[in-house]
Design a protein around this motif. Structure first.
Motif: not given
Length: 439
Positions: A278-293
Motif C-alpha cells: 500500500v503506497q498511501s491511505i487517504d480519507y476523502v469524506d466519507p470513505y477511505f482510499h487505498f492507493q496501491l504501489k
C-alpha cells in the motif's frame, strides 16, 4: 380436412402439422427461457447480477479458505457469508439446484435431492457496526434444520430477491460427496519437454473397491480445477488405463495447466498506516482510499517465489472483535504501468472480483499516464490478485502475458470424480481430492 404432402408425397393431416408447429414453438420457448445463471449450453454458472452484493464467501465451517465440498453423511456444514450494500434491505431467499457432472441441471426433482423446504428465506442479517460504509451482513448454513441433502453431486446455490426485474442476486457452486473412493494425485513438472518450463501436469488414480464400475468410459466423469477457478478447468476426462478396482488418469497433454505466477497481494486491515504494497491511505469524506504501489508486468523468464493464498482473501480489520460486521469498505486504487496498451483487455482477477470478467473489473488504459488503472470497492482484509489479459477477438485468457507462467509456481488443484450407474438419472459424486503442485 386440408391435406399437404411431405417429401415422399404422402399426405400430412392439418392437425398433425399444427401439433408439430406447436411442439417446435414450445421447444424454442424453452430454449430461450434459460435461467440468468445458465450459459448458452445450459450450464449453471457462478454469477453476480446484483452490484449491491459484495464479499461472497462459501466454505466449510471453520475453514474460510477451503473449497465448498462436504460429505453427504456426517460432516461439517457449509457456511455462506455476504454483504448487501443497498439501502433498501430487500427480503432474500435461497434455493438449491442439483446439477450433472457438467453443471447442467439434473433430471431430479427438488423432492428427490432435498429433504425439507425447496426454497427458504435468509434471515438474521446484521447491521455493520462502527463503519463509515453501512451494510447488512448475512450468513447461511447448509444443511440446516429446514434443508438437508438426499443425494451427492454438484449443486448450485441461488440467492434471489422477492422483487425487481432481475430477482436472482447471485449464485455459487458447491459439491456434496459420498467419499466412497480414494483419489491419489500429484501435480508436477510435465513429461513433455515443450511444457516443462511453463506448465504443470496433474496425474491421479481413483481406487474404487466396493463400487462396481462396469463401463468406466461411459459411466464416469473426472474434472480438475485450478485454484477454484471454474473457467480454467479440465472436464470430462476419461481413464487412460483401467485396472482391477482402479482407474488411472496419467496423461501427457490432456491434463496440462499453465503454471502462472504467484499471486500479488495487499493488506487493508489498517486504515492509519500503509502496510504490504500500500503506497498511501487517504480519507476523502466519507470513505477511505487505498492507493496501491504501482505494479509492473513480470519478466517472462523470471519466477518470483512468495507465499500466497492462491487468489483468495481473508476479511480482517485492525482491532475488530467481529470482522464480519466491523470491517469497513474502502476504495482500492490499482495501477499497472505499461508503456503501450495491449491489443485486448486487462482484468483484475481473483476471488476479490468473484473470478468474473466484466466492466466491474476491466482496467482502463490512460495514455498520458502510461498505465492501466482501476478502482474497486473492497472490504478490509488481506487480498490476492493477478492481472489477466484477454486478446482482442479471442475468448481465451492469456495468463502469461502480464504475469508470466512457470512450472515452479505453487497452485492448488481440485479433482472431482463422478459416476452414473446404468439406470440412474443423476451423476453421483463419489470422491474429491485437493492437492498442491510441487509438493
Amino acid at each position: 380436412m386440408i391435406l399437404k404432402t411431405d417429401r415422399t408425397g404422402r399426405s400430412i393431416p392439418e392437425w398433425l402439422r399444427t401439433c408439430c408447429c406447436f411442439i417446435l414453438l414450445l421447444m424454442t420457448s424453452l430454449a430461450s427461457a434459460r435461467e440468468p445463471y445458465q450459459d448458452e449450453t445450459g450450464r449453471c454458472r457462478e454469477v453476480v447480477l446484483d452490484q449491491g452484493v459484495k464479499t461472497i464467501q462459501l466454505y466449510r465451517e471453520g475453514w474460510p479458505l477451503s473449497y465448498p465440498v462436504i460429505r453427504l453423511e456426517g460432516d461439517v456444514p457449509l457456511v455462506l457469508e455476504f454483504d448487501d450494500l443497498s439501502s433498501d434491505s430487500p427480503t432474500l431467499y435461497y434455493r438449491l439446484v442439483h446439477c450433472n457432472a457438467d453443471w447442467t441441471p439434473s433430471m431430479l426433482t427438488e423432492y428427490e435431492y432435498l429433504q425439507g423446504y425447496t426454497e427458504d428465506q435468509i434471515t438474521g442479517g446484521r447491521h455493520s457496526f462502527n463503519t463509515y460504509y453501512n451494510y447488512m451482513h448475512y450468513s447461511l448454513t447448509l444443511p440446516n434444520e429446514n434443508t438437508r441433502f438426499l443425494v451427492s453431486g454438484n449443486y448450485l446455490l441461488v440467492v434471489f430477491k422477492d422483487v425487481g426485474e432481475t430477482p436472482v442476486s447471485f449464485t455459487r457452486r458447491f459439491m456434496v460427496t459420498e467419499s466412497s473412493v480414494n483419489i491419489e494425485a500429484s501435480a508436477h513438472i510435465p513429461d513433455l519437454i515443450h511444457y516443462k518450463g511453463c506448465c504443470q501436469e496433474v496425474d491421479f488414480r481413483v481406487s474404487h473397491p466396493g463400487t462396481d464400475i462396469n463401463d468406466p468410459y461411459g459411466e464416469t466423469h473426472a474434472s480438475i480445477y485450478q485454484n477454484g477457478l471454474w473457467d480454467l478447468g479440465i472436464e470430462g476426462l476419461l481413464p487412460y488405463m483401467v485396472n482391477s478396482n482402479e482407474l488411472v488418469y496419467d496423461f501427457q497433454e490432456e491434463n496440462i495447466f499453465p503454471g502462472g505466477n504467484e499471486y500479488r497481494f495487499f493488506d487493508t486491515k489498517n486504515t492509519r498506516i500503509p502496510t504490504y504494497y500500500v503506497q498511501s491511505i487517504d480519507y476523502v469524506d466519507p470513505y477511505f482510499h487505498f492507493q496501491l504501489k504501482p505494479d509492473e508486468a513480470n519478466a517472462p523468464h523470471l519466477y518470483f517465489s512468495q507465499e500466497d493464498i492462491n487468489g483468495r482473501y481473508a476479511i480482517e480489520a485492525e482491532g475488530a472483535r467481529d470482522p464480519a460486521i466491523e470491517s469497513d469498505y474502502v476504495f482500492v486504487h490499482f495501477r499497472l504501468n505499461m508503456p503501450l496498451p495491449l491489443d485486448g483487455s486487462v482484468y483484475i482477477a481473483g476471488a476479490l472480483t468473484f473470478w468474473q470478467f466484466s466492466e466491474m473489473n476491466e482496467m482502463e488504459y490512460l495514455a498520458e499516464e502510461g498505465a492501466y488503472i482501476k478502482t474497486l470497492l473492497l472490504k478490509q482484509g488481506v487480498y490476492n490478485y493477478r492481472y489477466l489479459f484477454l486478446p482482442a477477438f479471442s475468448g481465451q485468457f492469456d495468463v502469461a502475458e502480464i504475469e508470466g507462467s512457470h512450472a515452479e509456481t505453487e497452485n492448488e488443484y481440485l479433482i472431482l470424480f463422478h459416476h452414473r450407474p446404468p439406470g440412474t438419472r443423476y451423476d453421483r459424486l463419489l470422491g474429491h481430492q485437493v492437492i498442491r503442485s510441487n509438493q
